[in-house]
Design an enzyme around this catalytic site. Structure first.
Site, PDB file in Angstrom:
ATOM      1  N   HIS A   6       0.243   9.067   1.789  1.00  0.00           N
ATOM      2  CA  HIS A   6       0.757   7.753   2.191  1.00  0.00           C
ATOM      3  C   HIS A   6       2.231   7.700   1.818  1.00  0.00           C
ATOM      4  CE1 HIS A   6       0.584   3.099   1.406  1.00  0.00           C
ATOM      5  NE2 HIS A   6       1.384   3.422   2.415  1.00  0.00           N
ATOM      6  N   SER A  42      -7.104   7.235  -5.296  1.00  0.00           N
ATOM      7  CA  SER A  42      -5.649   7.344  -5.333  1.00  0.00           C
ATOM      8  C   SER A  42      -5.183   7.968  -6.637  1.00  0.00           C
ATOM      9  CB  SER A  42      -5.011   5.966  -5.184  1.00  0.00           C
ATOM     10  OG  SER A  42      -3.618   6.040  -5.413  1.00  0.00           O
ATOM     11  N   ASP A  85       0.079   8.893  -3.053  1.00  0.00           N
ATOM     12  CA  ASP A  85       1.124   7.906  -2.801  1.00  0.00           C
ATOM     13  C   ASP A  85       2.497   8.514  -3.064  1.00  0.00           C
ATOM     14  OD1 ASP A  85      -0.292   5.441  -2.092  1.00  0.00           O
ATOM     15  OD2 ASP A  85      -1.131   5.573  -4.110  1.00  0.00           O
ATOM     16  N   ASP A 101      -5.866  -0.461   1.425  1.00  0.00           N
ATOM     17  CA  ASP A 101      -5.297   0.105   0.200  1.00  0.00           C
ATOM     18  C   ASP A 101      -4.680  -1.018  -0.606  1.00  0.00           C
ATOM     19  OD1 ASP A 101      -3.995   1.512  -1.765  1.00  0.00           O
ATOM     20  OD2 ASP A 101      -2.627   2.577  -0.423  1.00  0.00           O
ATOM     21  N   MET A 149       5.476   5.978   1.402  1.00  0.00           N
ATOM     22  CA  MET A 149       6.190   4.717   1.225  1.00  0.00           C
ATOM     23  C   MET A 149       7.650   5.070   1.004  1.00  0.00           C
ATOM     24  SD  MET A 149       3.347   2.711  -1.061  1.00  0.00           S
ATOM     25  CE  MET A 149       2.499   4.205  -1.600  1.00  0.00           C
ATOM     26  N   GLY A 152      -7.809   3.106  -6.614  1.00  0.00           N
ATOM     27  CA  GLY A 152      -7.073   3.776  -7.673  1.00  0.00           C
ATOM     28  C   GLY A 152      -7.678   3.547  -9.040  1.00  0.00           C
ATOM     29  N   GLY A 158      -2.570  -0.956  -9.438  1.00  0.00           N
ATOM     30  CA  GLY A 158      -3.144  -1.938 -10.344  1.00  0.00           C
ATOM     31  C   GLY A 158      -2.934  -3.387  -9.957  1.00  0.00           C
ATOM     32  N   HIS A 211      -6.114  10.456  -2.019  1.00  0.00           N
ATOM     33  CA  HIS A 211      -4.994   9.654  -1.538  1.00  0.00           C
ATOM     34  C   HIS A 211      -3.770   9.911  -2.411  1.00  0.00           C
ATOM     35  CE1 HIS A 211      -3.469   6.251   0.843  1.00  0.00           C
ATOM     36  NE2 HIS A 211      -2.831   5.867  -0.255  1.00  0.00           N
ATOM     37  N   GLY A 229      -5.963  -2.956  -4.574  1.00  0.00           N
ATOM     38  CA  GLY A 229      -6.919  -3.833  -5.222  1.00  0.00           C
ATOM     39  C   GLY A 229      -8.359  -3.628  -4.803  1.00  0.00           C
ATOM     40  N   MET A 278      -2.251  -2.675   4.296  1.00  0.00           N
ATOM     41  CA  MET A 278      -2.007  -2.837   2.866  1.00  0.00           C
ATOM     42  C   MET A 278      -2.553  -4.185   2.399  1.00  0.00           C
ATOM     43  SD  MET A 278      -0.605  -0.106   1.682  1.00  0.00           S
ATOM     44  CE  MET A 278      -0.218  -0.779   0.050  1.00  0.00           C
ATOM     45  N   MET A 297       6.404   7.727  -3.092  1.00  0.00           N
ATOM     46  CA  MET A 297       7.348   6.610  -3.148  1.00  0.00           C
ATOM     47  C   MET A 297       8.737   7.142  -3.478  1.00  0.00           C
ATOM     48  SD  MET A 297       5.101   3.859  -5.316  1.00  0.00           S
ATOM     49  CE  MET A 297       3.317   3.727  -5.126  1.00  0.00           C
TER      50      MET A 297
END
Length: 228
Positions: A64, A8, A33, A173, A66, A195, A143, A31, A175, A135, A35
C-alpha cells in the site's frame, strides 16, 4: 466471495520482520504500508525492505503506497516482489495508465481512496482495477480508531461493483478489529487489513483465524449480492 485477512506489518516489530511474517502464516496476504513523509506525515520503508521481505516469506505481499508520485515508483514494488500494489488516486497523475502498468508487470492493481475522497467520480476506472481500498482512517499512522462514517461509502462502492458485474476485491484498512470487522463485511468489504488487532494479540495466527471466522459468518448472511 472469499474473505481475505491481510495483517499489516506496520504494527509488527520492525527489528524482526522475517519472524513477524512467519507469525501470521495462514493469512492471505501480508500488508506492507509504504509511507514517504510527504503524502502522509510518517516514514516507514521502501523497495529494499520489500525485496528482503519477499524472500523471507511465502505469503504474498500487498503493498500500500502512501507516497507522492506513485506513477514513478509503483512499478518498482512489483519488481521488488509485491503481488499486489495499491496507489492512492489522490497522488496518481494517470491512474488508468498506472494500473495497466502494474498489471503488465504481473501484479494486481489496486487503487486507494482517503476517507474524504468519494468513489463516484472513479466509477469508470473500476474495470481497470483488481482491488479498491477504502481507507477507514486517515492514512499515515497505525492504531487509529475505525471511522463508522465510512460504512455508507463501502456500501456505495459495493453497489457500483455489483452494477458493473466486476470481480473486484473491496478492501478496508484502518481500525479493523474483532469489534468492527462484521460491520465492514455487512457493508460490502471482503478484504480486511488488520494491524494491531493481529500483531497486538498474544497469538497473531489465532487472531487472523478469529477475524476470518467473524467476517465469513457475516458474509454468509450479507444483504448485498455476493457468491456465498
Amino acid at each position: 466471495m472469499a474473505v481475505q485477512i491481510n495483517p499489516s506489518i506496520l504494527s509488527a516489530d520492525f527489528s524482526r520482520l522475517g519472524e513477524e511474517a512467519k507469525a501470521v502464516e495462514g493469512a492471505d496476504w501480508l500488508h506492507v504500508d509504504v509511507m514517504d513523509n510527504h503524502f502522509v506525515p510518517n516514514l516507514t520503508l521502501g523497495v529494499p525492505v520489500v525485496e528482503s521481505l519477499s524472500r523471507a516469506t511465502d505469503t504474498p505481499l500487498d503493498c500500500h503506497l502512501m507516497i507522492e508520485d506513485p506513477d514513478r515508483w509503483a512499478p518498482q514494488y512489483v519488481e521488488a516482489g509485491a503481488g499486489s500494489v495499491t496507489f492512492h488516486v489522490e497522488a496518481a497523475a494517470a491512474p488508468v495508465r498506472l494500473a495497466r502498468e502494474i498489471r503488465s508487470k504481473g501484479a494486481r492493481a489496486s487503487m486507494a481512496l482517503k476517507p474524504a475522497t468519494p468513489i463516484e467520480p472513479y466509477e469508470d476506472l473500476l474495470p481497470e482495477l483488481d482491488m479498491l481500498l477504502i481507507m477507514t482512517v486517515e492514512p499515515g499512522f497505525g492504531g487509529q480508531s475505525f471511522l463508522d462514517i465510512m460504512l455508507p461509502k463501502i456500501r456505495r462502492t459495493r453497489e457500483l461493483i455489483s452494477k458493473h458485474g466486476l470481480e473486484l476485491w473491496l478492501q478496508v484498512d484502518g481500525g479493523v478489529s474483532a469489534s468492527t470487522i462484521e460491520r465492514c463485511a455487512e457493508a460490502g468489504a471482503d478484504v480486511f487489513v488488520a494491524g494491531s488487532a493481529v500483531y497486538g494479540a498474544e497469538d497473531p495466527a489465532q487472531a487472523v483465524r478469529a477475524l476470518r471466522t467473524k467476517a465469513q459468518n457475516t458474509l454468509a448472511s450479507a444483504a448485498w449480492p455476493c457468491n456465498h
